[in-house]
Design an enzyme around this catalytic site. Structure first.
Site, PDB file in Angstrom:
ATOM      1  N   THR A  42       0.913  -1.246   0.164  1.00 14.16           N
ATOM      2  CA  THR A  42       0.052   0.043   0.036  1.00 14.16           C
ATOM      3  C   THR A  42       0.729   1.315  -0.080  1.00 14.16           C
ATOM      4  OG1 THR A  42      -1.848  -1.041   1.094  1.00 14.16           O
ATOM      5  CG2 THR A  42      -1.862   1.157   1.298  1.00 14.16           C
ATOM      6  N   TYR A  55      -8.345   0.841  -3.712  1.00 11.23           N
ATOM      7  CA  TYR A  55      -7.296   1.084  -4.417  1.00 11.23           C
ATOM      8  C   TYR A  55      -6.300  -0.120  -4.644  1.00 11.23           C
ATOM      9  CZ  TYR A  55      -4.589  -0.542  -0.150  1.00 11.23           C
ATOM     10  OH  TYR A  55      -4.255  -1.445   0.783  1.00 11.23           O
ATOM     11  N   THR A 121       1.815  -4.283   4.090  1.00 14.14           N
ATOM     12  CA  THR A 121       1.670  -4.504   5.528  1.00 14.14           C
ATOM     13  C   THR A 121       1.109  -5.990   5.963  1.00 14.14           C
ATOM     14  OG1 THR A 121      -0.352  -3.580   5.657  1.00 14.14           O
ATOM     15  CG2 THR A 121       1.480  -2.300   6.549  1.00 14.14           C
ATOM     16  N   ASP A 122       0.261  -6.589   5.214  1.00 12.24           N
ATOM     17  CA  ASP A 122      -0.230  -7.969   5.360  1.00 12.24           C
ATOM     18  C   ASP A 122       0.698  -8.951   5.949  1.00 12.24           C
ATOM     19  OD1 ASP A 122      -2.440  -6.678   4.522  1.00 12.24           O
ATOM     20  OD2 ASP A 122      -2.842  -7.750   2.881  1.00 12.24           O
ATOM     21  N   LYS A 194       0.432  -7.697  12.596  1.00 18.80           N
ATOM     22  CA  LYS A 194      -0.199  -6.838  12.377  1.00 18.80           C
ATOM     23  C   LYS A 194      -1.754  -7.142  13.234  1.00 18.80           C
ATOM     24  CE  LYS A 194      -2.626  -5.074   8.304  1.00 18.80           C
ATOM     25  NZ  LYS A 194      -3.003  -4.908   6.725  1.00 18.80           N
ATOM     26  N   GLU A 313      -1.844 -29.631  28.501  1.00 10.43           N
ATOM     27  CA  GLU A 313      -2.594 -30.713  28.533  1.00 10.43           C
ATOM     28  C   GLU A 313      -2.512 -31.777  27.565  1.00 10.43           C
ATOM     29  OE1 GLU A 313      -6.876 -28.862  28.271  1.00 10.43           O
ATOM     30  OE2 GLU A 313      -5.766 -26.962  28.289  1.00 10.43           O
TER      31      GLU A 313
HETATM   32  N1  ASP Z   1      -2.772  -5.782   1.084  1.00  7.32           N
HETATM   33  C1  ASP Z   1      -1.502  -4.596   1.280  1.00  7.32           C
HETATM   34  C2  ASP Z   1      -0.130  -5.474   1.221  1.00  7.32           C
HETATM   35  O1  ASP Z   1      -0.016  -5.860   2.331  1.00  7.32           O
HETATM   36  C3  ASP Z   1      -2.009  -3.886   2.469  1.00  7.32           C
HETATM   37  C4  ASP Z   1      -0.909  -2.994   2.897  1.00  7.32           C
HETATM   38  O2  ASP Z   1       0.161  -2.881   2.609  1.00  7.32           O
HETATM   39  O3  ASP Z   1      -1.134  -2.119   4.039  1.00  7.32           O
HETATM   40  O4  ASP Z   1       0.336  -5.282   0.223  1.00  7.32           O
END
Ligand code: ASP
Length: 356
Positions: A42, A55, A121-122, A194, A313
């Site tokens: 992103t 986007y 971020t994923d 995340k 357990e």
């Molecule tokens: N789907 C995007 C990615 O991981 C989300 C992001 O970058 O925040 O490339």
């Protein structure tokens, strides 16, 4: 006369530009060297409207990313390289190997004092952990992303990139290894995760908190992870990693996914169990059968925080299982894939999970 004046004016401008670039160059020679490796996400995303969410990630090439934040050139001598241009949901072992080999080469050849990796971020937490286990240098490798694309109102990417370069260039960051820097916080690669699907404050360490804070072009450190492995995995020459699947635990789960994975020939299974890595009877039997067939089974937890402990357990020794300690399932998978490049001995792998 007019012509002479305009020629003189042009010469003056050329002199001025030369003088300026000389000053910049002189100043540059004292600055640390930072290479920015772009992979998409992103932070390189673009959409049609500044106020709507839609986007596409990974659209903006690295040069445009750097041009959008000219202030980074005051912090470091910057070079950019495009490694990939994907949303990080498409991140894969090929790109991990390429990225890690390139970073190792950068430090081996003394090309930079720090590296910044722009990344979605994923799956950033998985890439960060993979790099922390395979980059053979403790120079700063700073992963950074954004939650809002470049075209969004109040986009977070430019500030995050500036902060990431701040971290990579800071003398205090020498020795810090692989970290993420986003939303003014620095996290150790093994701890960050995340936590929110859409918030700019998404990266957290559920067990331990940030190791540093960034503000006003400065980073301050407070903690250092003692789990940075001294001995890194050697991935040079590897084309792929052993296949490891993650299987999720839930009430009334069936063993179908486990049996299918074993039939497919997986080398490892990370089981994201309930509570302290627990499973129901049919799943437990399928996992034990898998272990008997030589598949390394690692119990992790779907809970999101805390550790999975041995012999709670579950009689791990009798069933042939290892536990993930405090690694979440997706990070346990990264460590298990790398461990399986060296051994499939249960005890040796368990020791790695308690050390790394
Ligand atoms: N789907 C995007 C990615 O991981 C989300 C992001 O970058 O925040 O490339």
């Amino acid at each position: 006369m007019k012509k002479i004046i305009s020629v003189l004016f042009a010469v003056l401008i050329v002199f001025q530009i030369q003088a300026q670039s000389k000053t910049t160059k002189n100043k540059d020679a004292n600055l640390p060297r930072v290479i920015i490796l772009a992979t998409g996400g992103t932070i390189a995303g673009s959409g049609e409207s500044s106020s709507k969410a839609a986007y596409t990630p990974g659209q903006i090439p690295v040069d445009n990313l750097l041009n959008a934040v000219p202030q980074i050139h005051e912090l470091a001598r910057i070079k950019g390289e495009q490694i990939a241009q994907i949303g990080s949901q498409d991140m894969n072992v090929d790109t991990w190997l390429k990225l890690s080999n390139r970073i190792n080469a950068i430090f081996d050849n003394n090309e930079a004092d720090g590296v910044v990796v722009t990344h979605g971020t994923d799956t950033q937490e998985e890439t960060a952990y993979f790099l922390s286990l395979t980059v053979k240098s403790d120079k700063p490798v700073v992963l950074v992303g954004a939650m809002r694309p470049t075209t969004a109102m109040s986009q977070d990417g430019n500030r995050n990139l500036f902060d990431a370069v701040t971290v990579a260039a800071a003398p205090d960051s020498q020795g810090i290894g692989v970290v993420t820097a986003m939303n003014e916080e620095v996290y150790a690669a093994r701890d960050v995760t995340k936590t929110v699907t859409t918030s700019t404050a998404t990266f957290k360490s559920r067990n331990f908190g940030p190791i540093g804070l960034i503000y006003d072009g400065k980073v301050s450190y407070y903690y250092k992870s003692l789990r940075s492995p001294a001995q890194k995995f050697n991935i040079k020459g590897l084309k792929k990693l052993p296949q490891v699947e993650i299987i999720y635990g839930y009430a009334d789960a069936s063993p179908g996914a486990i049996n299918a994975s074993v039939e497919e020939g997986v080398k490892g299974i990370v089981y994201a169990g309930m509570g302290n890595g627990n499973f129901n009877a049919p799943v437990g039997k399928a996992l034990a059968d898998a272990a008997k067939k030589g598949v390394v089974v690692c119990r992790a937890a779907r809970a999101g925080a805390g550790r999975v402990t041995l012999f709670n357990e579950v009689d791990d020794k009798a069933l042939g299982f290892v536990v993930a300690d405090d690694l979440n399932p997706q990070k346990a998978r990264v460590l298990l894939m790398l461990a399986l490049t060296q051994t499939n001995d249960q005890q040796t792998i368990q020791d790695l999970f308690f050390k790394y």
